[in-house]
Each structure stands twice: as C-alpha cells, then as structure tokens.
Motif scaffolding. Structure first.
Motif, PDB file in Angstrom:
ATOM      1  N   ARG A 310       0.841  -1.206   0.000  1.00  0.00           N
ATOM      2  CA  ARG A 310       0.000   0.000   0.000  1.00  0.00           C
ATOM      3  C   ARG A 310       0.874   1.254   0.000  1.00  0.00           C
ATOM      4  NH1 ARG A 310      -2.523   2.919   4.596  1.00  0.00           N
ATOM      5  NH2 ARG A 310      -4.378   4.031   3.840  1.00  0.00           N
ATOM      6  N   ALA A 311       1.931   1.234   0.807  1.00  0.00           N
ATOM      7  CA  ALA A 311       2.835   2.380   0.863  1.00  0.00           C
ATOM      8  C   ALA A 311       3.469   2.646  -0.500  1.00  0.00           C
ATOM      9  CB  ALA A 311       3.919   2.135   1.907  1.00  0.00           C
ATOM     10  N   LEU A 312       3.900   1.590  -1.174  1.00  0.00           N
ATOM     11  CA  LEU A 312       4.489   1.747  -2.499  1.00  0.00           C
ATOM     12  C   LEU A 312       3.475   2.303  -3.492  1.00  0.00           C
ATOM     13  CD1 LEU A 312       6.583  -1.535  -2.680  1.00  0.00           C
ATOM     14  CD2 LEU A 312       7.499   0.784  -2.814  1.00  0.00           C
ATOM     15  N   GLY A 313       2.245   1.772  -3.437  1.00  0.00           N
ATOM     16  CA  GLY A 313       1.216   2.231  -4.357  1.00  0.00           C
ATOM     17  C   GLY A 313       0.802   3.666  -4.127  1.00  0.00           C
ATOM     18  N   GLN A 314       0.994   4.158  -2.902  1.00  0.00           N
ATOM     19  CA  GLN A 314       0.614   5.529  -2.564  1.00  0.00           C
ATOM     20  C   GLN A 314       1.816   6.454  -2.405  1.00  0.00           C
ATOM     21  OE1 GLN A 314      -1.831   4.982   0.953  1.00  0.00           O
ATOM     22  NE2 GLN A 314      -3.614   4.390  -0.264  1.00  0.00           N
ATOM     23  N   SER A 315       2.994   5.994  -2.797  1.00  0.00           N
ATOM     24  CA  SER A 315       4.227   6.782  -2.709  1.00  0.00           C
ATOM     25  C   SER A 315       4.480   7.293  -1.298  1.00  0.00           C
ATOM     26  CB  SER A 315       4.182   7.954  -3.691  1.00  0.00           C
ATOM     27  OG  SER A 315       4.117   7.508  -5.010  1.00  0.00           O
ATOM     28  N   ARG A 316       4.343   6.380  -0.336  1.00  0.00           N
ATOM     29  CA  ARG A 316       4.587   6.723   1.055  1.00  0.00           C
ATOM     30  C   ARG A 316       5.877   6.074   1.535  1.00  0.00           C
ATOM     31  NH1 ARG A 316      -0.385   8.146   3.931  1.00  0.00           N
ATOM     32  NH2 ARG A 316      -2.222   7.839   2.618  1.00  0.00           N
ATOM     33  N   GLY A 317       6.395   6.593   2.629  1.00  0.00           N
ATOM     34  CA  GLY A 317       7.520   5.964   3.296  1.00  0.00           C
ATOM     35  C   GLY A 317       7.051   5.231   4.538  1.00  0.00           C
ATOM     36  N   VAL A 318       7.965   4.948   5.437  1.00  0.00           N
ATOM     37  CA  VAL A 318       7.664   4.243   6.677  1.00  0.00           C
ATOM     38  C   VAL A 318       7.722   5.229   7.836  1.00  0.00           C
ATOM     39  CG1 VAL A 318       8.372   2.403   8.249  1.00  0.00           C
ATOM     40  CG2 VAL A 318       8.569   2.087   5.783  1.00  0.00           C
ATOM     41  N   GLY A 319       6.615   5.370   8.553  1.00  0.00           N
ATOM     42  CA  GLY A 319       6.583   6.269   9.686  1.00  0.00           C
ATOM     43  C   GLY A 319       7.616   5.888  10.731  1.00  0.00           C
ATOM     44  N   GLY A 320       8.269   6.894  11.315  1.00  0.00           N
ATOM     45  CA  GLY A 320       9.280   6.648  12.327  1.00  0.00           C
ATOM     46  C   GLY A 320      10.687   6.592  11.769  1.00  0.00           C
ATOM     47  N   LEU A 321      10.823   6.569  10.446  1.00  0.00           N
ATOM     48  CA  LEU A 321      12.137   6.598   9.806  1.00  0.00           C
ATOM     49  C   LEU A 321      12.323   7.933   9.084  1.00  0.00           C
ATOM     50  CD1 LEU A 321      12.471   3.024   8.222  1.00  0.00           C
ATOM     51  CD2 LEU A 321      13.301   3.828  10.438  1.00  0.00           C
ATOM     52  N   ALA A 322      13.567   8.384   8.993  1.00  0.00           N
ATOM     53  CA  ALA A 322      13.844   9.672   8.374  1.00  0.00           C
ATOM     54  C   ALA A 322      13.757   9.621   6.852  1.00  0.00           C
ATOM     55  CB  ALA A 322      15.240  10.151   8.802  1.00  0.00           C
ATOM     56  N   GLU A 323      13.952   8.422   6.280  1.00  0.00           N
ATOM     57  CA  GLU A 323      13.998   8.316   4.819  1.00  0.00           C
ATOM     58  C   GLU A 323      12.614   8.487   4.194  1.00  0.00           C
ATOM     59  OE1 GLU A 323      17.481   7.011   6.556  1.00  0.00           O
ATOM     60  OE2 GLU A 323      15.492   6.167   6.886  1.00  0.00           O
ATOM     61  N   PHE A 324      12.581   8.977   2.963  1.00  0.00           N
ATOM     62  CA  PHE A 324      11.335   9.130   2.230  1.00  0.00           C
ATOM     63  C   PHE A 324      10.856   7.817   1.630  1.00  0.00           C
ATOM     64  CE2 PHE A 324      12.991  13.555   1.850  1.00  0.00           C
ATOM     65  CZ  PHE A 324      11.961  14.196   2.511  1.00  0.00           C
ATOM     66  N   GLU A 325      11.766   6.858   1.462  1.00  0.00           N
ATOM     67  CA  GLU A 325      11.433   5.594   0.816  1.00  0.00           C
ATOM     68  C   GLU A 325      11.318   4.468   1.840  1.00  0.00           C
ATOM     69  OE1 GLU A 325      10.826   5.329  -2.303  1.00  0.00           O
ATOM     70  OE2 GLU A 325      11.725   7.110  -3.234  1.00  0.00           O
ATOM     71  N   ILE A 326      10.557   3.428   1.500  1.00  0.00           N
ATOM     72  CA  ILE A 326      10.527   2.243   2.350  1.00  0.00           C
ATOM     73  C   ILE A 326      11.862   1.509   2.210  1.00  0.00           C
ATOM     74  CG2 ILE A 326       8.025   2.046   2.033  1.00  0.00           C
ATOM     75  CD1 ILE A 326       8.612  -0.512   0.398  1.00  0.00           C
ATOM     76  N   PRO A 327      12.274   0.730   3.202  1.00  0.00           N
ATOM     77  CA  PRO A 327      13.544  -0.008   3.111  1.00  0.00           C
ATOM     78  C   PRO A 327      13.526  -1.028   1.987  1.00  0.00           C
ATOM     79  CG  PRO A 327      12.735   0.052   5.377  1.00  0.00           C
ATOM     80  CD  PRO A 327      11.615   0.538   4.508  1.00  0.00           C
ATOM     81  N   SER A 328      14.695  -1.451   1.573  1.00  0.00           N
ATOM     82  CA  SER A 328      14.786  -2.490   0.542  1.00  0.00           C
ATOM     83  C   SER A 328      14.631  -3.880   1.143  1.00  0.00           C
ATOM     84  CB  SER A 328      16.119  -2.402  -0.205  1.00  0.00           C
ATOM     85  OG  SER A 328      17.204  -2.561   0.699  1.00  0.00           O
ATOM     86  N   SER A 329      14.837  -4.022   2.454  1.00  0.00           N
ATOM     87  CA  SER A 329      14.636  -5.318   3.099  1.00  0.00           C
ATOM     88  C   SER A 329      14.295  -5.123   4.569  1.00  0.00           C
ATOM     89  CB  SER A 329      15.870  -6.218   2.955  1.00  0.00           C
ATOM     90  OG  SER A 329      16.965  -5.685   3.669  1.00  0.00           O
ATOM     91  N   ILE A 330      13.454  -6.023   5.073  1.00  0.00           N
ATOM     92  CA  ILE A 330      13.048  -5.998   6.480  1.00  0.00           C
ATOM     93  C   ILE A 330      13.081  -7.431   6.991  1.00  0.00           C
ATOM     94  CG2 ILE A 330      11.199  -5.486   8.117  1.00  0.00           C
ATOM     95  CD1 ILE A 330      10.177  -3.394   6.106  1.00  0.00           C
ATOM     96  N   THR A 331      13.910  -7.693   7.978  1.00  0.00           N
ATOM     97  CA  THR A 331      13.992  -9.020   8.592  1.00  0.00           C
ATOM     98  C   THR A 331      13.298  -8.980   9.940  1.00  0.00           C
ATOM     99  OG1 THR A 331      16.123  -9.434   7.520  1.00  0.00           O
ATOM    100  CG2 THR A 331      15.536 -10.847   9.371  1.00  0.00           C
ATOM    101  N   LEU A 332      12.315  -9.839  10.121  1.00  0.00           N
ATOM    102  CA  LEU A 332      11.554  -9.866  11.362  1.00  0.00           C
ATOM    103  C   LEU A 332      12.327 -10.598  12.456  1.00  0.00           C
ATOM    104  CD1 LEU A 332       7.992 -10.613   9.960  1.00  0.00           C
ATOM    105  CD2 LEU A 332       9.143  -8.418  10.267  1.00  0.00           C
ATOM    106  N   TYR A 333      12.030 -10.251  13.691  1.00  0.00           N
ATOM    107  CA  TYR A 333      12.735 -10.837  14.827  1.00  0.00           C
ATOM    108  C   TYR A 333      12.041 -12.120  15.283  1.00  0.00           C
ATOM    109  CZ  TYR A 333      14.982 -11.274  19.374  1.00  0.00           C
ATOM    110  OH  TYR A 333      15.680 -11.741  20.458  1.00  0.00           O
ATOM    111  N   SER A 334      12.828 -13.109  15.637  1.00  0.00           N
ATOM    112  CA  SER A 334      12.300 -14.391  16.116  1.00  0.00           C
ATOM    113  C   SER A 334      12.251 -14.390  17.637  1.00  0.00           C
ATOM    114  CB  SER A 334      13.172 -15.553  15.608  1.00  0.00           C
ATOM    115  OG  SER A 334      13.084 -15.658  14.208  1.00  0.00           O
ATOM    116  N   ALA A 335      11.176 -13.842  18.170  1.00  0.00           N
ATOM    117  CA  ALA A 335      11.029 -13.757  19.622  1.00  0.00           C
ATOM    118  C   ALA A 335      10.793 -15.140  20.220  1.00  0.00           C
ATOM    119  CB  ALA A 335       9.866 -12.837  19.976  1.00  0.00           C
ATOM    120  N   VAL A 336      11.246 -15.332  21.451  1.00  0.00           N
ATOM    121  CA  VAL A 336      11.004 -16.574  22.184  1.00  0.00           C
ATOM    122  C   VAL A 336       9.766 -16.374  23.055  1.00  0.00           C
ATOM    123  CG1 VAL A 336      11.929 -18.254  23.817  1.00  0.00           C
ATOM    124  CG2 VAL A 336      13.470 -17.112  22.195  1.00  0.00           C
ATOM    125  N   VAL A 337       8.748 -17.202  22.825  1.00  0.00           N
ATOM    126  CA  VAL A 337       7.501 -17.113  23.580  1.00  0.00           C
ATOM    127  C   VAL A 337       7.545 -18.134  24.709  1.00  0.00           C
ATOM    128  CG1 VAL A 337       4.988 -17.336  23.493  1.00  0.00           C
ATOM    129  CG2 VAL A 337       6.240 -16.365  21.545  1.00  0.00           C
TER     130      VAL A 337
END
Length: 351
Positions: A310-337
């Motif tokens: 949706r962000a790409l389709g609407q030319s948005r970035g990621v809130g909370g980051l200084a960059e105007f573009e979304i990152p090229s990669s996002i690796t999720l964290y493997s939390a221990v439950v």
C-alpha cells in the motif's frame, strides 16, 4: 479520473528506481488501518493503528498452496489486513506449489495491471524471472519470505529470520541448562532439502557453542507434518534414553512429536518449538507438558507486506524513519515465547 497507462507506468518507474516518496505514512511496528471501531484482535492478525485514507491501490497477492498451518495464516493475514483499508483492493490467487502454475497466476495479475505485487514464491529461484518481469513493467514487487535470486526482482523483501530462530532457540535452551553438567540436547529439524532448515540448524549450533556443558547428541529431520513429527520423534526417543532438551523446528510437526512423547511417557526434558502455532502457545500457557517455549516465525509478515505494498502504491515511506522511501529489506525478529510473555503473543498464533 484514473491516470492513463503511460502515466501510471512512468510514475511506477520513478517509484521503483529512485523517485522520492510523498509522505511517511506506514508504521510497520504498529501497522496501519482505517478501522477503529473494533478493539478485538483477530487470532491470526497483526495489531493495527489508525491512518487516513489515501489514493486507491490494487494489490495482487500470489503465494504457494496453503498446505501448512503457517501458510494458511499467511493468506489470512494478507486478506484480513487488506480488508482494514478502504483504499485497498486485493486480488489473491488460488495458490500453488507448482512453479509453472504460480508463474501463470502472476502473469495474469501483471496483465490485469495491478498497482503492486506481493509474492511469496513456492521457489524463490524459479520465480525470479517473473519478479523481474513485473519490475520491468513498472509494477513494484514486495517479495515475501522466500527470497528471489536477484535483488532487481523486487523493490522490498520482508521475511523471517531462520538463522535467528535457531540462534534464539539455542540461547534459550543454553540458559535453561546452564547449571546442568554434561547436558544433552536433541534436534528435530525440518526437511533437509530446504535451505531454511540448514539456517535454523546453523543458528542453533552457533548458540550452543557458547555453552561448553551442552552437547547435541542427535539430530533427525522431519517433514513439517504432524505424522512425520510423531514418527521421527518416536525413533529419537528410542535411540536416546535420556536427554535434557529438545528443539523442534516447526510447531505443526511438534503436535506429532508431543504425541510420541506422551505415548513414551517421557518428561525428563524441556521442549522448544518453532514458528508460533496457537496450539503450541496454548500448551505453553497451560504448562502441562514438556513444551516450555516456541520461537516465532511470524505469519504477520503478510500483513506487513500488504502495508508495504500500500505504501508503495501511494508513494509513502515508513513512519518513524527519516527516509522518504521504504527499506529495501526488512527481517523480522524471532522472539522466544514462554509462559511469562505468551499472553502478549497469543493473538498472533496460527491454527
């Protein structure tokens, strides 16, 4: 009035290859939604937060056949997330493990001129070319989990951390057994023909290397199914009359492993699962079996992939980051439950 195909193509190429985004509107940690009227969390859905409506976006979603609890949760997360947005239309394919069929499904989405594609390939290498085709046609691709063989085949990759799963499982077990002399650990892995299995095992071994009192005495591969988990675990129990901990790569096959453990009447060890099934979390919560923890491989990544699309389709970035573009990669964290934090993660558990 909608833009002409030529204008749409030009704007997409600017987005793909360096055009600045108009605003920073997506916050992946909290994710986004237009729906604020219901405070209940879906059992397989990522948490949501309010965001204003933007230009309409049509997202094509293509994934493999949902023949596993985790894959079914991927599809449900994508559908549920898209439904929270009044400005998103989701076109989702049937899903297939046959690469030729999945390529054909993606070609259909490209020909229908979707604005953005989200693709979880049955085989990342085999589907790299279709990702390149979409990108060259000006359609941004969000590559979900199984990564394409060429970074030019996607605008953004988002997925789990298989190495991190093993690493965190190993450190959790290591800390539980820190004071046990000559501790013995066994591993019930996933299929050895999958690269992710090797990554999970490598992370596990690297973590255990920090605990000189622990020896991994056995490793057997199952097939991510209940039946294979029960069969392989039965053999491990017969071959290993006593050990202190078990790491099982997958909670689906863990259902079978627990059956084998119950049938054998064994309870001298602790068990750590993998992926984050709801059944595993409920067992951890009940604290009435050897299963004491599971390491997440969160299917909520599909909801975040919809946010990114949706962000790409609407030319948005990621809130909370200084960059105007979304990152090229996002690796999720493997939390221990564990029992201490299972209430927090239970809403994300998949069936």
């Amino acid at each position: 009035m909608s833009a002409s195909p030529a204008r749409r193509f030009a704007s997409r190429r600017g987005l793909l290859f360096g055009g600045a985004a108009a605003s920073a509107g997506v916050f992946l940690a909290g994710c986004t939604s237009n729906d604020t009227g219901d405070d209940e969390e879906d059992s397989q859905q990522a948490p949501v937060a309010e965001e204003s409506e933007g230009p309409p976006v049509t997202i094509g979603f293509a994934g493999p056949q949902a023949d596993h609890g985790w894959l079914n949760a991927i599809n449900e997360n994508a559908r549920s997330r898209a439904e929270t947005y009044a400005d998103v239309t989701l076109e989702i394919t049937e899903g297939s493990n046959d690469t030729a069929t999945q390529i054909g499904q993606i070609e259909t989405l490209i020909n229908s001129q979707v604005d953005v594609l989200v693709i979880l390939p049955a085989d990342g290498i085999a589907l790299t070319q279709i990702g390149l085709t979409a990108m060259r046609a000006g359609i941004p691709v969000v590559n979900l989990d199984r990564i394409f063989d060429n970074p030019q085949a996607y605008r953004c990759w988002i997925g789990g951390d298989n190495y991190g799963m093993g690493l965190n499982a190993g450190h959790f077990i290591g800390e539980q057994l820190r004071d046990v002399q000559n501790a013995r650990v066994v591993e019930l892995s996933g299929p050895d023909n999958l690269e992710l299995t090797g990554q999970r095992t490598q992370g596990f071994d690297d973590a255990l290397a920090n605990y000189p009192n622990i020896e991994k005495v056995a490793r057997q591969a199952a097939e991510f199914t209940v039946e294979s988990g029960q069969e392989v675990m039965s053999g491990l129990l017969q071959a290993q009359p006593e050990f202190d901990a078990l790491w099982n790569h997958d909670d689906d096959q863990g259902v079978g492993a627990l059956r084998a453990i119950d049938q054998a009447g064994r309870d001298e060890f602790i068990m750590v699962g993998g992926a984050g099934a709801r059944s595993a979390m409920e067992a951890i919560q009940a604290d009435d079996s050897v299963l004491k923890a599971t390491v997440l491989y969160p299917p909520t990544m599909a909801a975040s992939a919809i946010d990114l699309a949706r962000a790409l389709g609407q030319s948005r970035g990621v809130g909370g980051l200084a960059e105007f573009e979304i990152p090229s990669s996002i690796t999720l964290y493997s939390a221990v439950v564990t029992r201490e934090n299972v209430e927090q993660y239970l809403p994300t558990g998949f069936n």
